[in-house]
Design an enzyme around this catalytic site. Structure first.
Site, mmCIF file in Angstrom:
data_model
loop_
_atom_site.group_PDB
_atom_site.id
_atom_site.type_symbol
_atom_site.label_atom_id
_atom_site.label_comp_id
_atom_site.label_asym_id
_atom_site.label_seq_id
_atom_site.Cartn_x
_atom_site.Cartn_y
_atom_site.Cartn_z
ATOM 1 N N SER A 202 24.468 96.206 68.551
ATOM 2 C CA SER A 202 25.267 97.158 67.766
ATOM 3 C C SER A 202 26.279 97.912 68.634
ATOM 4 O O SER A 202 27.440 98.091 68.236
ATOM 5 C CB SER A 202 24.366 98.138 67.016
ATOM 6 O OG SER A 202 23.456 98.753 67.886
ATOM 7 N N HIS B 116 17.284 92.783 65.882
ATOM 8 C CA HIS B 116 17.798 94.080 66.364
ATOM 9 C C HIS B 116 17.254 95.176 65.432
ATOM 10 O O HIS B 116 16.039 95.303 65.281
ATOM 11 C CB HIS B 116 19.326 93.994 66.404
ATOM 12 C CG HIS B 116 20.011 95.117 67.122
ATOM 13 N ND1 HIS B 116 19.387 95.929 68.024
ATOM 14 C CD2 HIS B 116 21.319 95.559 67.073
ATOM 15 C CE1 HIS B 116 20.256 96.823 68.488
ATOM 16 N NE2 HIS B 116 21.426 96.625 67.921
ATOM 17 N N HIS C 218 11.750 92.880 74.359
ATOM 18 C CA HIS C 218 13.051 93.545 74.516
ATOM 19 C C HIS C 218 13.904 92.740 75.485
ATOM 20 O O HIS C 218 13.382 92.130 76.423
ATOM 21 C CB HIS C 218 12.870 94.966 75.058
ATOM 22 C CG HIS C 218 14.018 95.850 74.725
ATOM 23 N ND1 HIS C 218 15.143 95.914 75.498
ATOM 24 C CD2 HIS C 218 14.225 96.691 73.671
ATOM 25 C CE1 HIS C 218 15.997 96.761 74.946
ATOM 26 N NE2 HIS C 218 15.473 97.244 73.836
ATOM 27 N N ARG D 81 10.869 105.250 73.661
ATOM 28 C CA ARG D 81 11.080 105.731 72.289
ATOM 29 C C ARG D 81 9.844 105.449 71.430
ATOM 30 O O ARG D 81 9.552 106.172 70.480
ATOM 31 C CB ARG D 81 12.329 105.074 71.693
ATOM 32 C CG ARG D 81 13.601 105.411 72.467
ATOM 33 C CD ARG D 81 14.756 104.526 72.085
ATOM 34 N NE ARG D 81 14.489 103.115 72.354
ATOM 35 C CZ ARG D 81 15.316 102.114 72.030
ATOM 36 N NH1 ARG D 81 16.466 102.380 71.453
ATOM 37 N NH2 ARG D 81 14.987 100.860 72.305
ATOM 38 N N ASP E 183 11.011 99.992 67.400
ATOM 39 C CA ASP E 183 10.754 99.673 65.992
ATOM 40 C C ASP E 183 9.272 99.498 65.658
ATOM 41 O O ASP E 183 8.909 99.471 64.484
ATOM 42 C CB ASP E 183 11.512 98.394 65.610
ATOM 43 C CG ASP E 183 13.005 98.569 65.805
ATOM 44 O OD1 ASP E 183 13.538 99.582 65.329
ATOM 45 O OD2 ASP E 183 13.627 97.711 66.458
HETATM 46 N N1 AMX Z 1 7.214 87.453 69.403
HETATM 47 C C1 AMX Z 1 7.267 86.114 69.621
HETATM 48 N N2 AMX Z 1 8.064 85.543 70.532
HETATM 49 C C2 AMX Z 1 8.821 86.361 71.278
HETATM 50 C C3 AMX Z 1 8.803 87.743 71.135
HETATM 51 C C4 AMX Z 1 7.971 88.297 70.146
HETATM 52 N N3 AMX Z 1 7.902 89.600 69.903
HETATM 53 N N4 AMX Z 1 9.655 88.282 72.041
HETATM 54 C C5 AMX Z 1 10.212 87.268 72.708
HETATM 55 N N5 AMX Z 1 9.713 86.088 72.243
HETATM 56 C C6 AMX Z 1 10.064 84.734 72.664
HETATM 57 C C7 AMX Z 1 11.558 84.501 72.439
HETATM 58 O O1 AMX Z 1 11.792 84.165 71.075
HETATM 59 C C8 AMX Z 1 11.836 83.383 73.395
HETATM 60 O O2 AMX Z 1 11.284 82.191 72.843
HETATM 61 P P1 AMX Z 1 11.993 80.760 73.081
HETATM 62 O O3 AMX Z 1 12.058 80.589 74.553
HETATM 63 O O4 AMX Z 1 11.069 79.815 72.379
HETATM 64 O O5 AMX Z 1 13.337 80.862 72.441
HETATM 65 C C9 AMX Z 1 10.955 83.755 74.612
HETATM 66 O O6 AMX Z 1 9.901 84.593 74.073
HETATM 67 C C10 AMX Z 1 11.676 84.507 75.710
HETATM 68 O O7 AMX Z 1 12.292 85.643 75.145
HETATM 69 P P2 AMX Z 1 12.633 86.927 76.032
HETATM 70 O O8 AMX Z 1 13.592 86.534 77.116
HETATM 71 O O9 AMX Z 1 11.369 87.601 76.439
HETATM 72 O O10 AMX Z 1 13.318 87.875 74.957
HETATM 73 P P3 AMX Z 1 14.848 87.885 74.477
HETATM 74 O O11 AMX Z 1 15.607 88.757 75.421
HETATM 75 O O12 AMX Z 1 15.375 86.507 74.253
HETATM 76 O O13 AMX Z 1 14.723 88.573 73.073
HETATM 77 C C11 AMX Z 1 14.031 90.199 71.494
HETATM 78 C C12 AMX Z 1 14.486 89.956 72.932
HETATM 79 C C13 AMX Z 1 13.920 91.702 71.269
HETATM 80 C C14 AMX Z 1 15.093 89.633 70.547
HETATM 81 C C15 AMX Z 1 12.659 89.503 71.281
HETATM 82 O O14 AMX Z 1 11.703 90.090 72.139
HETATM 83 C C16 AMX Z 1 12.175 89.514 69.855
HETATM 84 O O15 AMX Z 1 12.562 88.639 69.070
HETATM 85 N N6 AMX Z 1 11.316 90.546 69.468
HETATM 86 C C17 AMX Z 1 10.869 90.693 68.089
HETATM 87 C C18 AMX Z 1 11.963 91.333 67.235
HETATM 88 C C19 AMX Z 1 12.151 92.792 67.575
HETATM 89 O O16 AMX Z 1 11.211 93.556 67.670
HETATM 90 N N7 AMX Z 1 13.420 93.194 67.761
HETATM 91 C C20 AMX Z 1 13.775 94.598 67.979
HETATM 92 C C21 AMX Z 1 14.255 94.869 69.412
HETATM 93 C C22 AMX Z 1 14.660 96.316 69.577
HETATM 94 C C23 AMX Z 1 15.912 96.623 68.811
HETATM 95 O O17 AMX Z 1 16.970 96.076 69.089
HETATM 96 N N8 AMX Z 1 15.859 97.455 67.820
#
Ligand code: AMX
Length: 411
Positions: free
Chosen positions: A211, A241, A288, A297, A343
């Site tokens: 964002s 996000h 994250h 947070r 979140d």
């Molecule tokens: N559950 C399952 N798998 C997860 C995960 C979770 N909570 N967090 C990361 N992973 C997976 C990724 O999808 C990725 O899988 P892949 O290699 O098969 O594609 C792998 O683990 C490596 O990911 P990463 O480098 O640790 O994370 P990232 O930087 O690519 O993604 C984020 C970060 C936040 C998008 C991810 O942790 C996620 O999808 N979390 C759940 C959604 C969420 O809570 N989002 C809110 C974030 C905060 C915000 O912006 N408000």
């Protein structure tokens, strides 16, 4: 608006001089190396930056603009500035009313913001031929007006969609977050306190999240603050996000329904987490892109809950999930951060106080985030930052580069 504007201008002039001299002396210094994997993994890790009882978000906004902790009188000044400018023109409500009630609240919100773009000082000033050194001025004025009006738009959407279109007029004596709680229909002091905390902790993180970065990117083409903020909020509406806050509560409610219990045990939670992962879904609220520990947070909200509502079963479930999820995610070996993010906790607090309509939660996040992304936009304009344009290449070109046949990173 005078004091805040004058102090922002003084700070911006100081910063402009500092950056000019920094670039003159060290402009050619190499910051780091970029690896091919970073390009294919979302451009992360390329540059690292050093890093009542609840705070008033107005104070944080002052800090982000002026770079100094505000005195109480400064915070009051910001509150009064916002109170005086909260009137929303009728055509904005008409635009929202034109949408079916089933529309997601974030879609209604962004459409409301776009309808409000008719008011942009920046767009008018640009059309009239403003000098580029003055860009910051109408950007600043738009920022203040937009922030002042967002709670009214958000509350209108909430009351229209969930409370039979029964709207509540603003209370001009309340602070920005307190008045927002009031217009949403929550008069309890504890909910107002929660809104102050909520609006403070969701305001800013760093510039690289979707964002904040989108707002900056769109603003870099001199899109006015309305266009830029709306674009950023479309980014916030993605489930990885800001939409994660609704996904967390939805996931917990589905787990409780499936297990037929209000308070699942850690064993039951663990089994449900594994099921979620086996279905190829993410566990919402965990992980994250840059944090590598429990999100502060999350901790701030946990502290709030410990103080006010320690026996709430949903809050307890959030804490049990906190005990259960990290080791499971860690055991997968690929997730860089197994800890909860902002979140993971917010929805449980809102449900406790009666706001059960979880599809609305990202709108709360969006109202708060305006403080951070719009303060940044003021800085972008004050520092005269250029249009953003990363180089874009095809995989074919990358392959040629690997084979030594093409110089793609040249200019
Ligand atoms: N559950 C399952 N798998 C997860 C995960 C979770 N909570 N967090 C990361 N992973 C997976 C990724 O999808 C990725 O899988 P892949 O290699 O098969 O594609 C792998 O683990 C490596 O990911 P990463 O480098 O640790 O994370 P990232 O930087 O690519 O993604 C984020 C970060 C936040 C998008 C991810 O942790 C996620 O999808 N979390 C759940 C959604 C969420 O809570 N989002 C809110 C974030 C905060 C915000 O912006 N408000």
């Amino acid at each position: 608006m005078g004091v805040l504007k004058d102090r922002f201008k003084a700070k911006a002039d100081e910063m402009t001089t500092e950056i000019k001299s920094l670039l003159k002396e060290h402009g050619t210094k190499v910051i780091g190396q970029v690896q091919l994997t970073q390009i294919y993994q979302g451009m992360r890790g390329i540059t690292k930056a050093p890093q009542g009882n609840e705070p008033l978000p107005e104070g944080l906004f002052y800090l982000m603009l002026v770079g100094e902790l505000p005195k109480e009188s400064d915070v009051t000044h910001v509150t009064e500035t916002l109170q005086r400018r909260s009137h929303v023109p009728n055509h904005v409500f008409a635009a929202i009313d034109a949408l079916p009630l089933s529309t997601h609240p974030m879609t209604m919100f962004v459409i409301g913001v776009m309808a409000l773009q008719t008011e942009s000082y920046f767009a008018k000033a640009y059309a009239e031929g403003i000098n580029k050194k003055d860009y910051w001025l109408p950007t600043f004025d738009d920022t203040i007006l937009l922030i002042a009006r967002l709670p009214r738009i958000a509350a209108y959407i909430y009351r229209r969609k969930y409370k039979n279109n029964q709207h509540i007029n603003p209370n001009g004596l309340l602070d920005w977050a307190g008045n927002f709680a009031h217009m949403l229909g929550y008069e309890a002091t504890s909910f107002m306190e929660l809104m102050r905390l909520y609006m403070t902790i969701h305001a800013d993180h760093e510039g690289g999240n979707v964002s904040a970065h989108t707002t900056h990117l769109v603003g870099s083409a001199l899109g006015d603050p309305y266009l830029s903020y709306a674009a950023g909020m479309n980014g916030l509406a993605g489930p990885l996000h800001g939409l994660a806050n609704q996904e967390v509560i939805k996931w917990i409610f589905e787990m409780r329904d499936e297990l037929k219990t209000e308070l699942p045990t850690n064993e039951q939670i663990g089994a449900y987490v594994k099921k979620t992962l086996n279905e190829g879904k993410v566990v919402p609220g965990y992980g994250h892109a840059v944090l590598r520990e429990t999100d502060p947070r999350f901790t701030a909200q946990m502290e709030f809950a410990k103080k006010h509502i320690p026996n709430d079963p949903l809050v307890k479930t959030v804490w049990n999930i906190y005990e259960t999820v990290p080791p499971i995610l860690q055991s997968l070996g690929k997730i860089k951060n197994p800890w909860p993010n902002v979140d993971a906790h917010s929805g449980a607090l809102l449900v406790h106080y009666g706001m059960v309509e979880y599809e609305f939660y990202t709108v709360l996040f969006a109202v708060s985030r305006s403080l951070g992304v719009l303060a940044s936009l003021c800085w972008d304009r004050a520092l005269g930052l250029p249009i953003e344009r990363p180089k874009s290449v095809t995989t074919d070109l990358v392959k040629k580069w690997i084979e030594g046949k093409d110089e793609i990173w040249g200019d």
